[in-house]
Design a protein around this motif. Structure first.
Motif, mmCIF file in Angstrom:
data_model
loop_
_atom_site.group_PDB
_atom_site.id
_atom_site.type_symbol
_atom_site.label_atom_id
_atom_site.label_comp_id
_atom_site.label_asym_id
_atom_site.label_seq_id
_atom_site.Cartn_x
_atom_site.Cartn_y
_atom_site.Cartn_z
ATOM 1 N N CYS A 1 -5.362 3.515 7.717
ATOM 2 C CA CYS A 1 -5.417 3.531 6.258
ATOM 3 C C CYS A 1 -6.561 2.643 5.776
ATOM 4 O O CYS A 1 -6.874 1.622 6.391
ATOM 5 C CB CYS A 1 -4.079 3.054 5.708
ATOM 6 N N CYS B 1 0.115 4.193 2.796
ATOM 7 C CA CYS B 1 0.622 4.140 4.174
ATOM 8 C C CYS B 1 1.976 3.441 4.261
ATOM 9 O O CYS B 1 2.519 3.283 5.344
ATOM 10 C CB CYS B 1 -0.377 3.425 5.073
ATOM 11 N N CYS C 1 0.853 -1.186 0.000
ATOM 12 C CA CYS C 1 0.000 0.000 0.000
ATOM 13 C C CYS C 1 0.891 1.239 0.000
ATOM 14 O O CYS C 1 1.521 1.537 1.009
ATOM 15 C CB CYS C 1 -0.916 -0.006 1.214
ATOM 16 N N CYS D 1 -6.583 0.650 3.448
ATOM 17 C CA CYS D 1 -6.130 -0.671 2.982
ATOM 18 C C CYS D 1 -6.378 -1.757 4.036
ATOM 19 O O CYS D 1 -6.380 -2.938 3.721
ATOM 20 C CB CYS D 1 -4.650 -0.640 2.621
#
Ligand SMILES: [Zn+2]
Length: 283
Positions: free
Chosen positions: A59, A39, A36, A61
């Motif tokens: 985040c 982050c 990701c 994700c």
């Protein structure tokens, strides 16, 4: 002439293709570095809010959940050798004696039930007391497997320690140089959601250790916190006084483990595997 031209064209286009592949690989590598990019796999996204200040948030994700799990696992202090253990990695066929396998299968059923119903167990503060007079009967492996599952499935804070470790840490806290006060240490041991005390009762109780364990056990009992014990003694054979054993009895299910060492059986199994591999290699 024509042949040369074709060759040139091919090599030109090949160059291009190779160049594109290289670019692609590099791009891919960059992506591979962070799952990701937002982050950078920390699970925490830093952002500038309308007020111009920098803030952090979880985040999108979802990696923060994995990060939180990793933090929980590292907090738990589970010995490295047991890190990956889960209940289904516990092979009850490892025991040599039929009766041992029967006991182990029964324990497995109870443990699975306890785990599936963990929310209810947590509300009631019902833990487990696993005992067997034989060392290496698989109790610690079993307890740690449960602890790992509880962390993963229920995101519950767990702490693992042998009773000797606990007593040593308490003693160390009496040292005036110690960063940790005894009060704080006892708070930590009583407040954690699930505490695994390995090898409980292996030490010869003294007045002070009896008092400390009573404090821990009683406080966990009052606050309905789950405690998982492993011990070489049945509850009634523990050298600790009734105040302690009564509390344990009231908030644990007792699991008797086979009087058979898996450690020895595992060693023998590895030996057989090795001999087989060596023979296979020669043939
Ligand atoms: Zn992210």
């Amino acid at each position: 002439m024509i042949v040369e031209m074709i060759e040139t064209k091919i090599s030109e286009s090949l160059k291009n293709t190779i160049g594109q592949m290289k670019n692609g690989q590099m791009q891919k590598q960059n992506c591979m570095v962070y799952k990701c990019p937002v982050c950078r796999d920390t699970g925490i996204e830093l952002y500038i809010a309308d007020d111009g200040h920098e803030y952090a948030r979880n985040c999108k994700c979802g990696l923060w959940q994995r990060e939180r799990m990793n933090r929980m696992l590292s907090f738990a202090d589970i010995p490295e050798a047991f890190a990956g253990l889960r209940l289904d990695s516990f092979d009850t066929s490892i025991y040599d004696m039929a009766n041992s396998r029967k006991i182990a299968d029964m324990n497995m059923q109870i443990a699975n039930y306890w785990l599936d119903d963990f929310e209810k167990m947590k509300d009631r503060g019902m833990g487990l007391y696993m005992y067997s007079a034989v060392k290496g009967s698989g109790k610690t492996r079993f307890a740690v497997s449960l602890a790992n599952e509880v962390i993963e499935r229920y995101a519950v804070g767990v702490k693992f320690a042998t009773s000797v470790q606990i007593l040593n840490e308490i003693k160390a806290s009496w040292n005036s140089d110690s960063q940790m006060t005894e009060h704080r240490l006892l708070d930590e041991l009583t407040e954690v959601d699930a505490l695994v005390i390995d090898d409980f009762g292996i030490e010869v109780p003294k007045d002070w250790s009896m008092e400390r364990f009573y404090q821990i056990v009683n406080s966990r009992y009052i606050h309905k916190k789950i405690t998982i014990y492993t011990s070489n003694s049945a509850l009634e054979d523990l050298l600790y006084d009734d105040r302690i054993t009564n509390r344990i009895e009231e908030n644990t299910y007792q699991l008797r483990f086979p009087s058979e060492s898996v450690r020895k059986l595992l060693r023998e199994r590895h030996q057989v595997e090795l001999v087989k591999m060596m023979k296979g290699g020669v043939a």
